[in-house]
Motif scaffolding. Structure first.
Motif, PDB file in Angstrom:
ATOM      1  N   UNK A 167       1.366  -1.374  -0.564  1.00 59.22           N
ATOM      2  CA  UNK A 167       0.188  -0.083   0.097  1.00 59.22           C
ATOM      3  C   UNK A 167       0.499   0.748   0.164  1.00 59.22           C
ATOM      4  N   UNK A 168       2.672   1.352   0.536  1.00 57.15           N
ATOM      5  CA  UNK A 168       2.702   2.165   0.103  1.00 57.15           C
ATOM      6  C   UNK A 168       3.390   3.070  -1.069  1.00 57.15           C
ATOM      7  N   UNK A 215      -4.138   8.846   1.526  1.00 55.53           N
ATOM      8  CA  UNK A 215      -3.142   7.871   1.929  1.00 55.53           C
ATOM      9  C   UNK A 215      -3.631   7.523   3.417  1.00 55.53           C
ATOM     10  N   UNK A 216      -4.760   8.191   4.550  1.00 56.90           N
ATOM     11  CA  UNK A 216      -5.704   7.374   5.152  1.00 56.90           C
ATOM     12  C   UNK A 216      -6.171   6.346   4.432  1.00 56.90           C
ATOM     13  N   UNK A 217      -7.367   6.719   3.190  1.00 56.64           N
ATOM     14  CA  UNK A 217      -8.039   6.119   2.226  1.00 56.64           C
ATOM     15  C   UNK A 217      -7.869   4.488   2.595  1.00 56.64           C
ATOM     16  N   UNK A 218      -5.629   4.879   1.971  1.00 59.54           N
ATOM     17  CA  UNK A 218      -5.831   3.344   1.306  1.00 59.54           C
ATOM     18  C   UNK A 218      -5.504   2.865   2.038  1.00 59.54           C
ATOM     19  N   UNK A 219      -4.148   3.370   3.291  1.00 58.18           N
ATOM     20  CA  UNK A 219      -4.142   2.599   4.488  1.00 58.18           C
ATOM     21  C   UNK A 219      -5.259   1.619   4.762  1.00 58.18           C
ATOM     22  N   UNK A 220      -6.604   2.246   4.508  1.00 59.90           N
ATOM     23  CA  UNK A 220      -7.836   1.714   5.418  1.00 59.90           C
ATOM     24  C   UNK A 220      -8.419   0.420   4.361  1.00 59.90           C
ATOM     25  N   UNK A 221      -8.528   0.720   3.416  1.00 59.27           N
ATOM     26  CA  UNK A 221      -7.670  -0.205   2.113  1.00 59.27           C
ATOM     27  C   UNK A 221      -7.278  -1.248   2.230  1.00 59.27           C
ATOM     28  N   UNK A 222      -5.869  -1.406   2.681  1.00 59.12           N
ATOM     29  CA  UNK A 222      -5.350  -2.106   3.611  1.00 59.12           C
ATOM     30  C   UNK A 222      -5.508  -3.253   4.058  1.00 59.12           C
ATOM     31  N   UNK A 267       0.128  -9.322  12.148  1.00 57.55           N
ATOM     32  CA  UNK A 267       0.079  -7.625  11.205  1.00 57.55           C
ATOM     33  C   UNK A 267      -0.757  -6.265  11.373  1.00 57.55           C
ATOM     34  N   UNK A 268      -1.496  -6.448  12.015  1.00 55.32           N
ATOM     35  CA  UNK A 268      -2.971  -5.269  11.967  1.00 55.32           C
ATOM     36  C   UNK A 268      -2.228  -4.299  12.777  1.00 55.32           C
ATOM     37  N   UNK A 269      -0.844  -4.701  14.031  1.00 53.16           N
ATOM     38  CA  UNK A 269      -0.336  -3.743  14.201  1.00 53.16           C
ATOM     39  C   UNK A 269       0.552  -2.686  14.063  1.00 53.16           C
TER      40      UNK A 269
END
Length: 532
Positions: A181-182, A262-269, A294-296
């Motif tokens: 996602x980065x 960035x936030x939406x991309x991370x939320x999707x991941x 992995x969640x951490x």
């Protein structure tokens, strides 16, 4: 985040000057990245062994399968991991603040020197407020850029790479989702952040415009009050402020847009990891503790991505400030020592102070020539008066002698030595100047008189005041020669300020004395005393 080659060259000179501190800070970045990888593993120990059925690692042999002891071990390990991380962050912040402050003050000192060295022929081209904003505001852009580029991307890139290596050895599929996602977040946000470049430059220019307006209006308060123009200046200020609000609002929207992408991309991941990871837990491919890790990691990656995107926006904004700093550092001051300049040499066989003008011409930029083919020879000890209408070039002519600016043609000599072949400091050491405007500094009367870098005694300053006819009024001041002078001599009358300026010129006792209408602010009796 483009930085021009020229800007990079200037910035790197100041950054590399702190290489010792930077080396330590880079080492701390590596340590912080390693700690970020370790932090979630006590949770895995807690979930899989204390609450689950997995066998504890061999190095926990003394603890065994005691759930209570495993909980205590996990808690202690978590405390030390987070505690050590906090200490490293404190050390990095402290180290960067010290190193960054040194960079800023180094570049500000060079800016200050450049601004002081500018030819007076060009001094009107940049308002004082603009110069102050570049000196005290834009110079901080170097700290922002160096800190943001060297610490934030380095630390967080190392963190993401370290997480990727550890996570890949744990579960490749979830790693691709978490780390992949980065680049997506970075590319999307970078496109948005380009809008910040123009906004940041406009904001920097507007800030300088506001500072220049405030400085200019506050310096002419008597004029504003006498014309009852306060409402007009207030209206102008409010108009500038409204422009600032508009620019700041648009910049804030772009900044939030960057973070939103960035936030939406991370939320999707995160959602994808929950779905894929949850199915893997149900199928027995991974443990619940691995999913927790992995969640951490996703939370850490989210923090790293946000930090890098914010850093990207800051660098783009700060780049405008750095460009304005480099404009001053790169500009030609107009007056400088020639590469082969030598000090003035006092004649051994004659009295010093002969001034010769040979076919001298001068004109201000964009105007008709003020002086044209001037020939003049002034002998040592001779008193010469220049008489003519206002704007006729009298002040311009005498300003060429101490090289406040250089002639466009011809040359000027002191004791047969061309001014341009001599060092500025040695030329100006031979000249005392009293201008129409008596420039005073907010220090004591004695310090204003003895402003010359030479080490003068109090008796010397008093003697100069007596010679200029200033002694009587100085003695009548509340603290005599120790009385503090307000900014620009605001606590003194025009005549008193001029007498102090004349005292300062006499104390220097240079072979050449230039008086540019120094008695214009004096009464008849004081003028007669000064001339005597």
């Amino acid at each position: 985040m483009r930085l021009s080659v020229s800007d990079t060259r200037h910035a790197s000179r100041y950054v590399l000057g702190q290489w010792r501190s930077l080396t330590l800070l880079v080492a701390l970045c590596f340590l912080a990245s390693g700690l970020a990888v370790v932090q979630p593993w006590p949770l895995k120990l807690l979930v899989d062994t204390a609450f689950g059925s997995e066998t504890p690692p061999e190095w926990l042999g003394l603890v065994g399968n005691d759930a209570g002891a495993l909980i205590v071990v996990a808690a202690i390990a978590s405390f030390f991991a987070y505690g050590l991380t906090s200490l490293v962050e404190v050390a990095m912040t402290y180290g960067w603040m010290r190193a960054g402050q040194r960079m800023v003050y180094d570049v500000a000192a060079d800016l200050y020197d450049k601004l002081q060295a500018r030819s007076l022929a060009h001094s009107h081209e940049r308002p004082l407020g603009d110069a102050l904003n570049r000196l005290f505001g834009d110079s901080w852009s170097l700290y922002t850029i160096s800190y943001t580029l060297l610490t934030v991307p380095l630390q967080h890139s190392l963190t993401v790479v370290a997480i990727g290596v550890v996570a890949w050895n744990t579960d490749p599929t979830l790693t691709v989702i978490a780390v992949g996602v980065v680049p997506l977040a970075t590319i999307g946000s970078y496109v948005l952040a380009q809008w910040l470049r123009r906004l940041a430059l406009n904001e920097a220019r507007l800030t300088s415009e506001i500072m220049a307006f405030v400085q200019q209006s506050l310096s002419v308060i008597p004029l504003i009050q006498s014309f009852a123009a306060a409402s007009h200046t207030h209206k102008v200020y409010r108009g500038l402020a409204e422009r600032g609000v508009d620019i700041a609002g648009r910049a804030a929207l772009v900044n939030q847009g960057v973070l939103l992408v960035g936030g939406l991309t991370i939320a999707g991941a995160t959602s994808a990891v929950l779905v894929v990871g949850g199915l893997k837990v149900l199928s027995g491919e991974i443990t619940l503790g691995v999913l927790v890790v992995f969640l951490a990691y996703l939370k850490t990656i989210n923090h790293s991505v946000e930090a890098c995107l914010t850093a990207m926006a800051k660098v783009i904004a700060a780049n405008a400030g750095l460009r304005r700093v480099c404009e001053v550092l790169e500009e030609d001051p107009g007056i400088a020592d020639a590469p082969d300049a030598v000090p003035y040499v006092k004649p051994s066989d004659a009295r010093a102070g002969r001034i010769t003008f040979e076919q001298v011409a001068f004109g201000y930029a964009g105007r008709e020539p003020v002086l044209d083919r001037i020939d003049l020879d002034i002998e040592p000890g001779q008193m010469v008066a220049l008489v003519g209408p206002s704007g006729g070039g009298k002040s311009t002519l005498v300003s060429l002698i101490p090289r406040f600016f250089d002639p466009a043609a011809g040359r000027i000599l002191i004791d047969g030595q061309d001014l341009r072949a001599l060092t500025l400091s040695s030329v100006r050491a031979q000249i005392s100047v009293v201008l129409q405007e008596p420039f005073l500094l907010p220090m004591s009367v004695a310090d204003n008189i003895a402003y010359d870098p030479k080490d003068y005694s109090r008796d010397d300053a008093v003697a100069a005041a007596v010679a200029a006819g200033a002694h009587d009024f100085i003695r009548a001041l509340p603290e005599g020669f120790d009385t503090m002078v307000g900014e620009s001599g605001a606590t003194l009358s025009g005549g008193q300020k001029q007498l102090i300026a004349i005292s300062r010129a006499l104390l220097k006792d240079a072979p050449i004395l230039i008086l540019d209408e120094p008695t214009s602010a004096l009464d008849v009796e004081t003028e007669a005393e000064v001339m005597r």
